[in-house]
Design an enzyme around this catalytic site. Structure first.
Site, mmCIF file in Angstrom:
data_model
loop_
_atom_site.group_PDB
_atom_site.id
_atom_site.type_symbol
_atom_site.label_atom_id
_atom_site.label_comp_id
_atom_site.label_asym_id
_atom_site.label_seq_id
_atom_site.Cartn_x
_atom_site.Cartn_y
_atom_site.Cartn_z
ATOM 1 N N HIS A 78 0.471 -6.779 -5.012
ATOM 2 C CA HIS A 78 1.688 -6.849 -5.836
ATOM 3 C C HIS A 78 1.474 -7.783 -7.032
ATOM 4 C CE1 HIS A 78 4.191 -5.655 -2.032
ATOM 5 N NE2 HIS A 78 3.364 -4.704 -2.437
ATOM 6 N N HIS A 233 7.311 2.375 -5.017
ATOM 7 C CA HIS A 233 6.496 1.280 -4.496
ATOM 8 C C HIS A 233 5.055 1.726 -4.270
ATOM 9 C CE1 HIS A 233 5.684 -2.636 -2.905
ATOM 10 N NE2 HIS A 233 4.907 -2.010 -2.028
ATOM 11 N N ASP A 237 1.764 -0.204 -5.719
ATOM 12 C CA ASP A 237 0.550 -0.563 -4.972
ATOM 13 C C ASP A 237 -0.690 0.060 -5.611
ATOM 14 O OD1 ASP A 237 1.826 -2.058 -3.003
ATOM 15 O OD2 ASP A 237 1.939 -0.407 -1.568
ATOM 16 N N HIS A 260 -4.005 1.946 0.563
ATOM 17 C CA HIS A 260 -4.874 0.993 -0.140
ATOM 18 C C HIS A 260 -6.345 1.413 -0.107
ATOM 19 C CE1 HIS A 260 -1.544 -1.682 -0.769
ATOM 20 N NE2 HIS A 260 -1.267 -1.693 0.521
HETATM 21 ZN ZN LIG Z 1 3.073 -2.842 -1.530
#
Ligand SMILES: [Zn+2]
Length: 273
Positions: A78, A233, A237, A260
């Site tokens: 973030h 969101h 990311d 991720h």
């Molecule tokens: Zn996040």
């Protein structure tokens, strides 16, 4: 944004953030300082310093963790997203513990603080990474695709086995959208059904409705800031993880149910060009 070609930039002064780690539940203080051109984003604790780049990513299971020489920095994405959104190429981020503060679960507090501190150009061009040919990789139902393009654009298809989240799609491009307005305020989220498993694994100790959108079977708490806050969101990311490439990007990146691991892999592939 750092994803567009241009001069490198850093902060005009220091920014300080206090909070708790979403996993550890421990209080922490993060100080972000200006840094010289070509420094990149460097995390520091005591004598240890780790540059934010794909080769230093040590874990992607819950947030993106970087580390080297025994020092780890948990949940950097973030902050990296906010720095990238504010156009900051170079900064030193000093943290007094292993995990960054979750703040309100979004990048909003970082963005407003960097806006107050100010950003200054440093008279040196930032590096630019290009998607040279079509790239595609997958893991189970998750697929990531990158294709050549003069501009930088990302998009994400969110598919979740939850009637509250369901399926949604959103794009972000530097020229058409505003990071501060459209992406930064979107908060992280979690299913209440997964919370117990996380807690018994020693994670999510600092999670609360102050910093996570908690998704129940038929509702979400607290109230959403955007009707599609979840997919926004995911874009937040993705931007933070792609910032690990360390420069501007020409190309489009499309994630389907990715996390991720895929974002970091894409940043690694971009740097290999
Ligand atoms: Zn996040």
């Amino acid at each position: 944004m750092i994803f567009e070609p241009g001069e490198q930039a850093t902060l005009e002064g220091d920014a300080v953030f206090e909070g708790v780690g979403v996993h550890s539940g421990e209080p922490c203080v993060l100080r972000v300082f200006p840094a010289e051109a070509d420094t990149g984003i460097v995390f520091r604790r005591g004598a240890a310093s780790v540059r934010a780049e794909p080769g230093n990513v040590t874990d992607v299971s819950r947030g993106t963790t970087i580390g080297a020489g025994g020092a780890t920095f948990v949940c950097v994405e973030h902050l990296l997203s906010a720095l990238a959104g504010a156009g900051v190429d170079n900064a030193v981020c000093e943290l007094d513990g292993p995990e960054l503060p979750v703040l309100d679960g979004s990048a909003g507090p970082y963005v407003s603080s960097f806006g107050q501190v100010g950003v200054r150009a440093q008279g040196r061009e930032r590096r630019c990474f290009s998607v040279k040919s079509l790239e595609c990789f997958a893991r189970k139902d998750a697929v990531m695709v990158a294709s050549p393009s003069a501009e930088f654009e990302i998009s994400y298809l969110l598919r979740y086995d939850s009637p509250v989240i369901g399926m949604s799609f959103r794009k972000f491009s530097c020229s058409k959208d505003s990071f501060g307005r459209d992406i930064a305020p979107a908060r992280t989220f979690g299913l209440v059904s997964e919370a117990e498993a996380l807690r018994s694994a020693g994670l999510a100790k600092g999670a609360s409705e102050e910093n996570v959108l908690v998704v129940y079977d038929d509702h979400v708490r607290p109230a959403l800031r955007f009707s599609d806050e979840f997919v926004r969101h995911k874009l937040l990311d993705m931007l933070g993880d792609l910032a690990l490439a360390g420069g501007a990007i020409s190309g489009t990146v499309f994630g389907v149910a990715t996390g991720h691991w895929a974002n970091v892999e894409m940043a690694r592939r971009l740097r290999k060009e």
